[in-house]
Design a protein around this motif. Sequence first.
Motif, PDB file in Angstrom:
ATOM      1  N   CYS A   1       0.690  -1.611  -0.024  1.00 50.65           N
ATOM      2  CA  CYS A   1      -0.014  -0.004  -0.199  1.00 50.65           C
ATOM      3  C   CYS A   1       0.514   1.515   0.019  1.00 50.65           C
ATOM      4  O   CYS A   1       1.546   1.745   1.201  1.00 50.65           O
TER       5      CYS A   1
ATOM      6  N   MET B   1      -0.489   4.264  -1.175  1.00 45.82           N
ATOM      7  CA  MET B   1      -1.345   5.782  -1.405  1.00 45.82           C
ATOM      8  C   MET B   1      -1.507   5.776   0.472  1.00 45.82           C
ATOM      9  O   MET B   1      -1.678   5.299   0.472  1.00 45.82           O
TER      10      MET B   1
ATOM     11  N   SER C   1      -5.848   9.850  -0.088  1.00 48.35           N
ATOM     12  CA  SER C   1      -5.518   9.994  -2.056  1.00 48.35           C
ATOM     13  C   SER C   1      -6.690   8.566  -2.182  1.00 48.35           C
ATOM     14  O   SER C   1      -7.315   8.762  -3.413  1.00 48.35           O
ATOM     15  N   HIS C   2      -6.286   8.011  -1.572  1.00 46.46           N
ATOM     16  CA  HIS C   2      -7.135   6.101  -1.287  1.00 46.46           C
ATOM     17  C   HIS C   2      -8.700   6.785  -1.855  1.00 46.46           C
ATOM     18  O   HIS C   2      -9.810   5.978  -2.732  1.00 46.46           O
TER      19      HIS C   2
ATOM     20  N   ASP D   1      -9.964   6.252  -5.268  1.00 48.42           N
ATOM     21  CA  ASP D   1      -9.635   5.111  -5.470  1.00 48.42           C
ATOM     22  C   ASP D   1     -10.173   4.458  -4.995  1.00 48.42           C
ATOM     23  O   ASP D   1      -9.176   3.510  -4.280  1.00 48.42           O
TER      24      ASP D   1
ATOM     25  N   ALA E   1      -7.252   0.754  -5.102  1.00 53.24           N
ATOM     26  CA  ALA E   1      -6.634   0.639  -3.488  1.00 53.24           C
ATOM     27  C   ALA E   1      -6.939  -0.504  -2.573  1.00 53.24           C
ATOM     28  O   ALA E   1      -6.054   0.563  -1.976  1.00 53.24           O
TER      29      ALA E   1
ATOM     30  N   ALA F   1      -6.688  -2.778  -1.115  1.00 54.33           N
ATOM     31  CA  ALA F   1      -5.493  -4.364  -1.230  1.00 54.33           C
ATOM     32  C   ALA F   1      -5.949  -5.390  -0.406  1.00 54.33           C
ATOM     33  O   ALA F   1      -6.939  -4.941   0.349  1.00 54.33           O
TER      34      ALA F   1
ATOM     35  N   ASP G   1      -2.594  -8.807  -3.640  1.00 56.58           N
ATOM     36  CA  ASP G   1      -2.011  -8.183  -3.600  1.00 56.58           C
ATOM     37  C   ASP G   1      -1.425  -9.115  -2.401  1.00 56.58           C
ATOM     38  O   ASP G   1       0.286  -8.577  -2.200  1.00 56.58           O
TER      39      ASP G   1
ATOM     40  N   THR H   1       2.774  -2.695   4.729  1.00 54.57           N
ATOM     41  CA  THR H   1       1.915  -0.704   4.433  1.00 54.57           C
ATOM     42  C   THR H   1       2.720   0.304   4.777  1.00 54.57           C
ATOM     43  O   THR H   1       2.012   1.294   4.821  1.00 54.57           O
TER      44      THR H   1
ATOM     45  N   THR I   1       4.009  -0.117  -7.242  1.00 53.17           N
ATOM     46  CA  THR I   1       2.920  -1.170  -7.402  1.00 53.17           C
ATOM     47  C   THR I   1       3.143  -3.020  -7.296  1.00 53.17           C
ATOM     48  O   THR I   1       3.575  -3.008  -7.501  1.00 53.17           O
TER      49      THR I   1
ATOM     50  N   ARG J   1       0.638  -4.546  -8.770  1.00 50.03           N
ATOM     51  CA  ARG J   1       0.256  -4.697 -10.125  1.00 50.03           C
ATOM     52  C   ARG J   1       1.541  -5.168 -11.284  1.00 50.03           C
ATOM     53  O   ARG J   1       2.077  -4.338 -11.405  1.00 50.03           O
TER      54      ARG J   1
END
Length: 414
Positions: A3, A5, A9-10, A13, A16, A18, A307, A394, A401, A403
């Motif tokens: 994580c 962000m 900011s989450h 989004d 995001a 997890a 994740d 975290t 990322t 991803r």
Amino acid sequence: MICVMSKESHEHDEAAVARVAVVPDSFKGSASAVEVAEAMARGVREAFADRGLPVSVHTLPFADGGEGTLDALLGAWGTEALTAETTDALGRPVQARFGVSADGRVGVIEAAEANGLPGVCDVPLRPRQASSRGVGRLATELLDRGVEEILLCIGGSASTDGGTGMLAALGARFLATDGSELPDGGGSLTDLTEVDLAGLDPRARRVRWRIACDVTNPLVGEHGAAAVFGPQKGATDEDVRVLDAGLGRLADVLAEATGTELRDVEGMGAAGGMPATLSSILGAQLLPGSRMVAEVLDAQRLLDGADLVLTGEGRFDGQSLGGKVVDAVRRLTPAHVPVVVIAGSVSLSADELRRSGITAAFSIARGPRTLAEMRAEALTEITSTAHQCCRLLTQPALPSTVRPVPGTTKEPRP
């Protein structure tokens, strides 16, 4: 890091959030896989809450097809164990557990509930008479409930009867030259001349059978069921000779009756040769235990979407990477996803860990303690260790990322 962000900011989004998959084995003697999964999940949620970050935690109690598989599957299915009157390996009445999936389609049996060695250790062992008949009675219970598939976990058996007792409970008859039915136990199989399947419960052939089998021993010979596993079931050298000869005779008669040659097939020597009759007569499929459990629970789908993956067991050592739960989890998890092991003890070196494909491994032990103290505090320490792992993972870090870059391939783990 999983994580990167900030909380602010989450809020812009939703993607995001997890996704953490918790897929542990039991800690034998301390906690079931269900209890371990719940303890790990608590630690994960606490760590993300500390950071003010959202998380979606999915638990999947796991097992490798041995002891504890019934409880793991029941925990994942959300169903309770059922019990039935059956017999132990010596024919004495006993209550045994079994399970059925929530949709009623899949049944699971731990054979040792009915023919296990611990169940007959109160009397002198009788390896020639020990039978798998009680396992067949559990199978009948599942057939009565209309299941479409039976999962059979066969470790820990006291019998070396080639599964003849189990098939006899389902209606098959194993006959001597004079047409009489043989008494239970592998010691009588040297007199076998015919298998009569006329009375076999037809439902037994309609269901799908899968057997959790993690040994490659053949049915007979120096590496066979009697020679390798017979002594731990109380067999003397003479008992081994008789039992091996009986299994050889069984293989010949089954080959004549079904056209299936079994002598040199890997895995047929598991659990006193139980797969022999099940595979030749019922078409049972042998699978590594962890693979069978993974398929039944659709573990691949959960791990593909994670994740972070937390797994674990009581002792994490070299054997853990040879088909046990941790090994199955690491192989099923995409290579870009961190896999963290939490265990009672960790004995792998840093180099071994690096080569294994495991991201990190942590012991729950804090300082010198007795085994009794460790067991009593296991769940608390599992939660604490999971908490600390996720606080570390975290921690805000350089932009990154979990991803993969679009278009890149997922390399398999070692």
